[in-house]
Design a protein around this motif. Sequence first.
Motif, short mmCIF file in Angstrom:
data_model
loop_
_atom_site.label_atom_id
_atom_site.label_comp_id
_atom_site.label_asym_id
_atom_site.label_seq_id
_atom_site.Cartn_x
_atom_site.Cartn_y
_atom_site.Cartn_z
N PHE A 25 0.82 -1.20 0.00
CA PHE A 25 0.00 0.00 0.00
C PHE A 25 0.85 1.25 0.00
CE2 PHE A 25 -2.57 3.21 2.33
CZ PHE A 25 -3.66 3.26 1.47
N SER A 26 0.60 2.10 -0.96
CA SER A 26 1.21 3.42 -1.00
C SER A 26 0.18 4.35 -1.63
CB SER A 26 2.50 3.42 -1.82
OG SER A 26 3.09 4.70 -1.80
N PRO A 27 -0.58 5.05 -0.80
CA PRO A 27 -1.69 5.85 -1.34
C PRO A 27 -1.22 6.98 -2.24
CG PRO A 27 -1.34 6.35 0.97
CD PRO A 27 -0.44 5.20 0.64
N LEU A 28 -2.03 7.26 -3.23
CA LEU A 28 -1.79 8.37 -4.15
C LEU A 28 -3.08 9.18 -4.16
CD1 LEU A 28 -0.24 9.94 -6.26
CD2 LEU A 28 -0.88 8.23 -7.94
N GLU A 39 5.33 11.59 -5.70
CA GLU A 39 6.72 11.43 -5.28
C GLU A 39 6.86 10.36 -4.19
OE1 GLU A 39 6.13 15.53 -6.90
OE2 GLU A 39 5.14 14.43 -5.29
N THR A 40 5.94 10.34 -3.23
CA THR A 40 6.04 9.34 -2.16
C THR A 40 5.69 7.95 -2.67
OG1 THR A 40 3.80 9.84 -1.36
CG2 THR A 40 5.64 11.01 -0.30
N SER A 41 4.74 7.86 -3.61
CA SER A 41 4.41 6.55 -4.19
C SER A 41 5.59 6.00 -4.99
CB SER A 41 3.17 6.66 -5.09
OG SER A 41 2.03 6.89 -4.32
N ARG A 42 6.25 6.87 -5.74
CA ARG A 42 7.43 6.46 -6.50
C ARG A 42 8.54 6.01 -5.57
NH1 ARG A 42 12.18 8.86 -8.71
NH2 ARG A 42 12.68 7.98 -10.74
N ILE A 67 10.32 2.27 -5.43
CA ILE A 67 11.77 2.10 -5.55
C ILE A 67 12.32 1.36 -4.33
CG2 ILE A 67 13.98 3.34 -5.56
CD1 ILE A 67 12.54 5.47 -7.34
N ALA A 68 11.88 1.75 -3.14
CA ALA A 68 12.35 1.10 -1.91
C ALA A 68 11.97 -0.38 -1.90
CB ALA A 68 11.77 1.81 -0.68
N GLN A 69 10.78 -0.71 -2.40
CA GLN A 69 10.37 -2.11 -2.47
C GLN A 69 11.26 -2.90 -3.43
OE1 GLN A 69 6.75 -3.23 -4.62
NE2 GLN A 69 6.15 -4.41 -2.80
N CYS A 70 11.57 -2.34 -4.58
CA CYS A 70 12.43 -3.03 -5.55
C CYS A 70 13.84 -3.24 -4.98
CB CYS A 70 12.47 -2.27 -6.86
SG CYS A 70 10.90 -2.31 -7.75
N ILE A 71 14.33 -2.25 -4.26
CA ILE A 71 15.64 -2.39 -3.61
C ILE A 71 15.59 -3.51 -2.57
CG2 ILE A 71 17.30 -1.25 -2.09
CD1 ILE A 71 16.71 1.35 -3.66
N ARG A 72 14.53 -3.56 -1.78
CA ARG A 72 14.38 -4.64 -0.79
C ARG A 72 14.37 -6.01 -1.48
NH1 ARG A 72 10.54 -1.19 1.32
NH2 ARG A 72 8.80 -2.49 0.61
N PHE A 73 13.65 -6.12 -2.60
CA PHE A 73 13.60 -7.39 -3.35
C PHE A 73 14.99 -7.80 -3.81
CE2 PHE A 73 8.97 -6.75 -5.02
CZ PHE A 73 8.47 -7.06 -3.77
N ALA A 74 15.74 -6.85 -4.40
CA ALA A 74 17.08 -7.16 -4.92
C ALA A 74 18.02 -7.54 -3.78
CB ALA A 74 17.64 -5.97 -5.70
N GLU A 75 17.97 -6.80 -2.68
CA GLU A 75 18.85 -7.10 -1.56
C GLU A 75 18.48 -8.41 -0.88
OE1 GLU A 75 20.36 -2.59 -0.50
OE2 GLU A 75 18.66 -3.40 0.63
N ASP A 135 25.70 11.01 -2.52
CA ASP A 135 25.00 11.89 -1.58
C ASP A 135 23.96 11.15 -0.73
OD1 ASP A 135 23.02 11.39 -3.43
OD2 ASP A 135 22.71 13.48 -4.01
N GLY A 136 23.93 9.81 -0.85
CA GLY A 136 23.01 9.00 -0.07
C GLY A 136 21.62 8.89 -0.66
N GLN A 137 21.41 9.57 -1.78
CA GLN A 137 20.11 9.55 -2.45
C GLN A 137 19.78 8.14 -2.95
OE1 GLN A 137 18.50 12.46 -2.63
NE2 GLN A 137 16.77 11.98 -3.91
N GLU A 138 18.54 7.72 -2.74
CA GLU A 138 18.12 6.42 -3.26
C GLU A 138 18.16 6.44 -4.78
OE1 GLU A 138 17.21 3.50 -1.77
OE2 GLU A 138 17.78 4.39 0.14
N PRO A 139 18.63 5.35 -5.39
CA PRO A 139 18.65 5.31 -6.85
C PRO A 139 17.24 5.17 -7.41
CG PRO A 139 19.32 3.21 -5.93
CD PRO A 139 19.15 4.14 -4.78
#
Length: 109
Positions: free
Chosen positions: A26-29, A41-44, A48-56, A67-71
């Motif tokens: 769930f990520s409301p828009l 922006e928050t949904s995107r 992205i955070a979910q895809c990173i979790r899947f890969a990791e 700069d620590g920014q999420e890819p």
Amino acid sequence: LERFVFDVFPFVHKMAILEVDRKDQFSPLKNAPGAGVDCPETSRSDLIAQCIRFAEAAGATVQRAADGQEPSFEISGLVSYAGEGLESLSGKTLAGDQLITDLDNIVVV
């Protein structure tokens, strides 16, 4: 025109409820761009955070920006819906800012 899940209760004969992890389901828009909450922006960012979790979770390392920014990192739903089938990423370091549509053609650092 907004509806809620409980609006359909009077019309159903059988119902089941599943408890899921909110960050994966769930990520409301609901708000305009730039609102800072429940907006594009928050949904995107959540996707992205979910895809990173899947890969990791599959054993990959996702390279962050200096700069620590999420890819801007996305795994196509045609490749994996819920993180399954990503075993071939194990041990690889993935460069950010990519859309993975094919596990054979990914940017590896």
